[in-house]
Design an enzyme around this catalytic site. Sequence first.
Site, PDB file in Angstrom:
ATOM      1  N   GLU A   1      10.401  -2.407   3.533  1.00 53.49           N
ATOM      2  CA  GLU A   1       9.579  -2.263   2.328  1.00 53.49           C
ATOM      3  C   GLU A   1      10.434  -1.800   1.151  1.00 53.49           C
ATOM      4  OE1 GLU A   1       5.279  -1.126   4.394  1.00 53.49           O
ATOM      5  OE2 GLU A   1       6.615   0.462   3.715  1.00 53.49           O
TER       6      GLU A   1
ATOM      7  N   GLY B   1       0.815  -1.204   0.000  1.00 54.69           N
ATOM      8  CA  GLY B   1       0.000   0.000   0.000  1.00 54.69           C
ATOM      9  C   GLY B   1       0.849   1.254   0.000  1.00 54.69           C
TER      10      GLY B   1
ATOM     11  N   ASP C   1       0.760   5.569   1.720  1.00 54.68           N
ATOM     12  CA  ASP C   1       0.066   6.625   2.463  1.00 54.68           C
ATOM     13  C   ASP C   1      -0.325   7.769   1.530  1.00 54.68           C
ATOM     14  OD1 ASP C   1       0.318   5.433   5.137  1.00 54.68           O
ATOM     15  OD2 ASP C   1       2.457   5.715   4.805  1.00 54.68           O
TER      16      ASP C   1
END
Length: 228
Positions: A107, A86, A88
Amino acid sequence: MTQDELKALVAQAAADYVKQEVPEGAVLGVGTGSTANLFIDAVAAFKDRFAGAVSSSEASTRRLQQHGFKVLDLNEVDEIPVYVDGADEIDASGAMVKGGGGALTREKIVASVARRFVCIADGSKLVQTMGAFPLPVEVVPMARAAVARKLQALGGQPRLRMTKEGGIYKTDNGNVILDVAGLKIDDPRGLEQTINQVPGVVTVGLFALRGADVLLLGTGDGVQRTDY
């Protein structure tokens, strides 16, 4: 549709994507956060297609293992066809702000190995200019104050991330996070390079030098796909 419903919609779309695009016997790269959790739940329905998964956090590792995935160390893996995670915030170029869940360094490492980065997000995450969401910066603890001064000099307002219990938040790597408000990120690639060069910074939660290749965006009209 609610934000949670949009996240579930796009997580299922990402599961469908990897079922079609990732060859059987390959290793899947998996991100961290609420949308990534829903993706893990969705892709678990056909987990036996994969040799295993490389996870970007201890939390995602636990969720993968609960579903019966074999979780591999990145050092054991030569290639990851697709990394799903995902964001932000994400802009029109595929640059992202990430790290709200605290896993930005791992990540970024897993994303750097993957051939394709598939970003999954609800429509609220797509922005014209990033910076409304405070920019996470992972920092070696002894350098916290020095790095904060450098970030202030760049126009930011850094704040040390705390836990809900009031203690200092620590990443899976044992470091701290400064969340930097007040930055208008109109040159994400340049800012990523600048902050990463500050001594004591492990990495900044800007994913511009290695941004998304595909965006699956959950909207009221369904899932919209963008290729960068």
